[in-house]
Design a protein around this motif. Structure first.
Motif, PDB file in Angstrom:
ATOM      1  N   ARG A   8       0.855  -1.187   0.000  1.00 40.46           N
ATOM      2  CA  ARG A   8       0.000   0.000   0.000  1.00 40.46           C
ATOM      3  C   ARG A   8       0.881   1.224   0.000  1.00 40.46           C
ATOM      4  O   ARG A   8       1.847   1.303   0.740  1.00 40.46           O
ATOM      5  CB  ARG A   8      -0.885   0.000   1.246  1.00 40.46           C
ATOM      6  CG  ARG A   8      -1.749  -1.203   1.307  1.00 40.46           C
ATOM      7  CD  ARG A   8      -2.368  -1.342   2.661  1.00 40.46           C
ATOM      8  NE  ARG A   8      -3.458  -0.401   2.816  1.00 40.46           N
ATOM      9  CZ  ARG A   8      -4.326  -0.468   3.829  1.00 40.46           C
ATOM     10  NH1 ARG A   8      -4.184  -1.380   4.753  1.00 40.46           N
ATOM     11  NH2 ARG A   8      -5.301   0.384   3.920  1.00 40.46           N
ATOM     12  N   ARG A  19      -9.531   8.620  -2.898  1.00 39.72           N
ATOM     13  CA  ARG A  19      -9.262   7.302  -3.472  1.00 39.72           C
ATOM     14  C   ARG A  19     -10.465   6.370  -3.249  1.00 39.72           C
ATOM     15  O   ARG A  19     -10.889   5.669  -4.152  1.00 39.72           O
ATOM     16  CB  ARG A  19      -8.023   6.737  -2.782  1.00 39.72           C
ATOM     17  CG  ARG A  19      -7.227   5.785  -3.622  1.00 39.72           C
ATOM     18  CD  ARG A  19      -6.093   5.246  -2.789  1.00 39.72           C
ATOM     19  NE  ARG A  19      -6.607   4.592  -1.609  1.00 39.72           N
ATOM     20  CZ  ARG A  19      -6.036   4.665  -0.411  1.00 39.72           C
ATOM     21  NH1 ARG A  19      -4.946   5.363  -0.232  1.00 39.72           N
ATOM     22  NH2 ARG A  19      -6.562   4.015   0.604  1.00 39.72           N
ATOM     23  N   VAL A  20     -11.002   6.396  -2.040  1.00 38.81           N
ATOM     24  CA  VAL A  20     -12.150   5.534  -1.721  1.00 38.81           C
ATOM     25  C   VAL A  20     -13.337   5.894  -2.611  1.00 38.81           C
ATOM     26  O   VAL A  20     -13.967   5.016  -3.219  1.00 38.81           O
ATOM     27  CB  VAL A  20     -12.522   5.661  -0.221  1.00 38.81           C
ATOM     28  CG1 VAL A  20     -13.880   5.025   0.048  1.00 38.81           C
ATOM     29  CG2 VAL A  20     -11.461   5.008   0.638  1.00 38.81           C
ATOM     30  N   ALA A  23     -12.734   4.749  -6.124  1.00 38.25           N
ATOM     31  CA  ALA A  23     -12.924   3.303  -6.285  1.00 38.25           C
ATOM     32  C   ALA A  23     -14.409   2.982  -6.391  1.00 38.25           C
ATOM     33  O   ALA A  23     -14.836   2.197  -7.244  1.00 38.25           O
ATOM     34  CB  ALA A  23     -12.307   2.554  -5.112  1.00 38.25           C
ATOM     35  N   HIS A 105     -15.855  -3.124   4.334  1.00 33.82           N
ATOM     36  CA  HIS A 105     -14.563  -2.422   4.270  1.00 33.82           C
ATOM     37  C   HIS A 105     -14.658  -1.233   5.214  1.00 33.82           C
ATOM     38  O   HIS A 105     -15.475  -0.349   5.019  1.00 33.82           O
ATOM     39  CB  HIS A 105     -14.276  -1.934   2.849  1.00 33.82           C
ATOM     40  CG  HIS A 105     -14.130  -3.046   1.866  1.00 33.82           C
ATOM     41  ND1 HIS A 105     -13.060  -3.889   1.866  1.00 33.82           N
ATOM     42  CD2 HIS A 105     -14.932  -3.461   0.856  1.00 33.82           C
ATOM     43  CE1 HIS A 105     -13.203  -4.775   0.897  1.00 33.82           C
ATOM     44  NE2 HIS A 105     -14.327  -4.544   0.268  1.00 33.82           N
ATOM     45  N   SER A 107     -12.986   1.325   5.601  1.00 30.37           N
ATOM     46  CA  SER A 107     -12.736   2.669   5.081  1.00 30.37           C
ATOM     47  C   SER A 107     -13.910   3.247   4.303  1.00 30.37           C
ATOM     48  O   SER A 107     -13.921   4.428   3.978  1.00 30.37           O
ATOM     49  CB  SER A 107     -11.492   2.632   4.190  1.00 30.37           C
ATOM     50  OG  SER A 107     -11.645   1.628   3.222  1.00 30.37           O
TER      51      SER A 107
ATOM     52  N   ILE B  96     -10.399  -3.455  -5.251  1.00 30.97           N
ATOM     53  CA  ILE B  96      -9.660  -3.573  -3.984  1.00 30.97           C
ATOM     54  C   ILE B  96      -8.375  -2.747  -4.053  1.00 30.97           C
ATOM     55  O   ILE B  96      -8.000  -2.073  -3.091  1.00 30.97           O
ATOM     56  CB  ILE B  96      -9.352  -5.065  -3.687  1.00 30.97           C
ATOM     57  CG1 ILE B  96     -10.652  -5.834  -3.413  1.00 30.97           C
ATOM     58  CG2 ILE B  96      -8.370  -5.209  -2.520  1.00 30.97           C
ATOM     59  CD1 ILE B  96     -11.437  -5.389  -2.190  1.00 30.97           C
ATOM     60  N   ARG B  98      -7.807  -0.047  -5.822  1.00 30.26           N
ATOM     61  CA  ARG B  98      -8.142   1.378  -5.707  1.00 30.26           C
ATOM     62  C   ARG B  98      -8.510   1.726  -4.275  1.00 30.26           C
ATOM     63  O   ARG B  98      -8.111   2.749  -3.748  1.00 30.26           O
ATOM     64  CB  ARG B  98      -9.325   1.727  -6.612  1.00 30.26           C
ATOM     65  CG  ARG B  98      -8.959   1.780  -8.072  1.00 30.26           C
ATOM     66  CD  ARG B  98     -10.076   2.396  -8.901  1.00 30.26           C
ATOM     67  NE  ARG B  98      -9.819   2.126 -10.300  1.00 30.26           N
ATOM     68  CZ  ARG B  98     -10.369   1.127 -10.970  1.00 30.26           C
ATOM     69  NH1 ARG B  98     -11.239   0.326 -10.383  1.00 30.26           N
ATOM     70  NH2 ARG B  98     -10.058   0.922 -12.222  1.00 30.26           N
ATOM     71  N   LEU B  99      -9.279   0.844  -3.672  1.00 34.24           N
ATOM     72  CA  LEU B  99      -9.780   1.106  -2.323  1.00 34.24           C
ATOM     73  C   LEU B  99      -8.659   1.149  -1.299  1.00 34.24           C
ATOM     74  O   LEU B  99      -8.623   2.012  -0.428  1.00 34.24           O
ATOM     75  CB  LEU B  99     -10.791   0.014  -1.963  1.00 34.24           C
ATOM     76  CG  LEU B  99     -11.622   0.227  -0.718  1.00 34.24           C
ATOM     77  CD1 LEU B  99     -12.418   1.518  -0.833  1.00 34.24           C
ATOM     78  CD2 LEU B  99     -12.568  -0.952  -0.554  1.00 34.24           C
ATOM     79  N   TYR B 100      -7.730   0.208  -1.401  1.00 35.67           N
ATOM     80  CA  TYR B 100      -6.674   0.125  -0.389  1.00 35.67           C
ATOM     81  C   TYR B 100      -5.368   0.764  -0.845  1.00 35.67           C
ATOM     82  O   TYR B 100      -4.375   0.711  -0.145  1.00 35.67           O
ATOM     83  CB  TYR B 100      -6.468  -1.328   0.041  1.00 35.67           C
ATOM     84  CG  TYR B 100      -7.621  -1.825   0.889  1.00 35.67           C
ATOM     85  CD1 TYR B 100      -7.655  -1.565   2.251  1.00 35.67           C
ATOM     86  CD2 TYR B 100      -8.691  -2.501   0.323  1.00 35.67           C
ATOM     87  CE1 TYR B 100      -8.715  -1.981   3.040  1.00 35.67           C
ATOM     88  CE2 TYR B 100      -9.769  -2.925   1.095  1.00 35.67           C
ATOM     89  CZ  TYR B 100      -9.769  -2.656   2.453  1.00 35.67           C
ATOM     90  OH  TYR B 100     -10.832  -3.063   3.222  1.00 35.67           O
TER      91      TYR B 100
END
Lengths: 267, 220
Positions: A8, A19-20, A23, A105, A107, B96, B98-100
């Motif tokens: 990461r 970013r979240v 996504a 998740h 986040s 995943i 992108r998310l993490y």
């Protein structure tokens, strides 16, 4: 291979947030595009059909709009901002159920899900509107009077829809039957939102009543931005902004309160 | 990489639909999981495993008590949690990533390689068998360098070779990778875990020895 684990990358809180949402946005787009193209045709077809229908009633009754306003474009461009509001409300209102498994998740917050959905819906509707306006310019010689104001008006439509949609989504968590009233409610809103007429055409008591509805102000503003002084707009921007602020604060608070109750219904 | 996950007297109760009574699912759970631990948590259906799992994952707050999480914890792996079954395995890998915040292409390659789905990697997840789903889920979570992996019976259909591969991943990250498996099946726990605990009457009892835990669990 196994030892070579993707790492990461370090990031700040803000960029992590973006970013979240990014996504989720990409994921929403893939699932929406993946589920058949019919929905997209309908996005163009619905405003087109409505505008054509009302224009033909006008034509049959030999009626015309004041100041030589173009009938078809008037109805199409009046309806489109409302359509944007309505799609955003409907999509947000069932945003929680559609994404419940993503909440595993840590986040991802409910707000992230809602923002990603609304931004996508707004972009899709904006694309449809752009096509209609391009057609208006190329084939009818109708250029937007104040494009920047029109964009601001659309943004207000979207923000009203976003706040209201979040609120409805949160209310559903506390009281499930709310889900059933979302669609009827957006239908009821249509005739009282100055979608197919101008406030100026109405008697003054009706005007006062209509102007309680913030969408009326947005639609009046948008029509003026498109057709200029051929319309006599009635709007109060601070009033609309107050609604936007109130709905969004209530929506955010509602989602926050809903989050802790959600797991009870979760898998 | 010091750190641990600590549960201190964790209670969780839910409102019962009728009446004013509250149902206590967890009644004072204490636990400490440190890097390198491979813990199996055994419990019958309805023992509160899923609730404990959500609290461990940090997606739900305890009614009472404290949770300290100094390790980065994966999302609960299992039951298609956190993925989209209308999307392909590849699209989920990119989601995943992108998310993490892991590199996109690298993550996709890792998942494709680890999950061994062949051409199915480019098919929607809903067409997968349960074994394929669990391989994808393990691959997706291993694609992110978490300190602790939280598994919800996902490995139930993994064959022995795949189980070895998962162990190998955790071993290569032994310095810090921990794993918690929540299951009702003693065999899965035996296959993956070094220690075990039983969730019963809303409380967690730890056993040093997996066999001892299983014996106690089967005696229930």
């Amino acid at each position: 291979m196994i030892e070579d684990i993707p790492r990461r990358l370090p990031s700040s809180a803000l960029s992590a947030q973006i970013r979240v949402i990014g996504a989720l946005f990409t994921r929403e787009m893939l699932t929406r595009f993946g589920s058949g193209r019919a929905g997209y045709i309908w996005l163009f077809g619905e405003p087109m059909l409505l505008a054509l229908m009302i224009s033909s009633i006008h034509w049959a009754r030999r009626e015309s709009l004041p100041n030589g306003l173009p009938t078809f474009l008037f109805y199409a461009l009046s309806y489109l901002p409302f359509m944007m509001f309505r799609t955003i409300v409907n999509r947000s209102a069932n945003g929680i159920q559609a994404n419940i498994s993503l909440l595993f998740h840590r986040s991802i917050s409910l707000t992230d899900v809602m923002v990603a959905r609304s931004v996508l819906e707004m972009m899709i509707c904006a694309a449809v509107i752009t096509i209609f306006i391009t057609v208006a310019m190329v084939f009818f010689g109708e250029y937007p009077h104040q494009p920047a104001v029109f964009i601001a008006g659309l943004l207000m439509s979207a923000l009203l829809g976003h706040g209201f949609g979040m609120l409805l989504a949160a209310l559903q968590v506390f009281y499930e039957p709310v889900e059933r009233i979302v669609h009827p409610f957006t239908y009821i809103l249509m005739p009282i939102s100055a979608t197919f007429y101008m406030v100026d055409m109405m008697p003054s008591e009706t005007r006062e009543f209509l102007l309680w509805n913030p969408l009326v102000h947005v639609h009046e503003l948008n029509r003026w931005a498109q057709f200029g002084d051929r319309t006599v707009p009635h709007y109060d921007i601070p009033y609309v902004l107050t609604w936007i602020l109130a709905l969004n604060i209530l929506g955010l608070a509602g989602l926050r309160a809903a989050r802790s109750r959600l797991s009870i219904m979760g898998e | 990489m010091a750190g641990a996950i600590e549960l201190e007297n964790v209670w969780k109760s839910f409102e019962v639909r009728q009446g004013t009574a509250r149902r206590h699912v967890l009644r004072g759970v204490n636990a400490r999981i440190t890097p390198g631990d491979h813990v199996g948590i055994l419990g019958r259906n309805g023992a509160g495993k899923s609730t404990l799992l959500r609290i461990l994952a940090g997606v739900e707050r305890p009614t009472r008590g404290r949770v300290r999480r100094d390790l980065s914890m994966s999302w609960p792996i299992g039951g298609n949690y956190g993925i989209q079954s209308s999307l392909t395995g590849a699209a989920n890998a990119r989601f995943i990533a992108r998310l993490y915040g892991t590199p996109l292409k690298r993550t996709e390659e890792f998942v494709e390689d680890f999950a061994e789905l062949g051409p199915y990697f480019r098919e929607p997840v809903r067409t997968y068998s349960s074994g394929m789903s669990s391989r994808l889920l393990m691959a997706l979570s291993f694609a992110v360098n978490f300190d602790c992996y939280l598994v919800d019976e996902a490995l139930s259909t993994g064959d022995a070779r795949f189980a070895n591969k998962c162990r190998e991943v955790l071993d290569t990250r032994r310095a810090h990778a921990a794993m918690i498996i929540v299951s009702h099946n003693a065999l899965h726990v035996k296959k993956y875990c070094k220690t075990a605990a039983i969730l019963r009457n809303g409380m967690l009892e730890f056993y040093e020895d997996v066999d001892e835990a299983i014996a106690a669990y089967q005696g229930l």
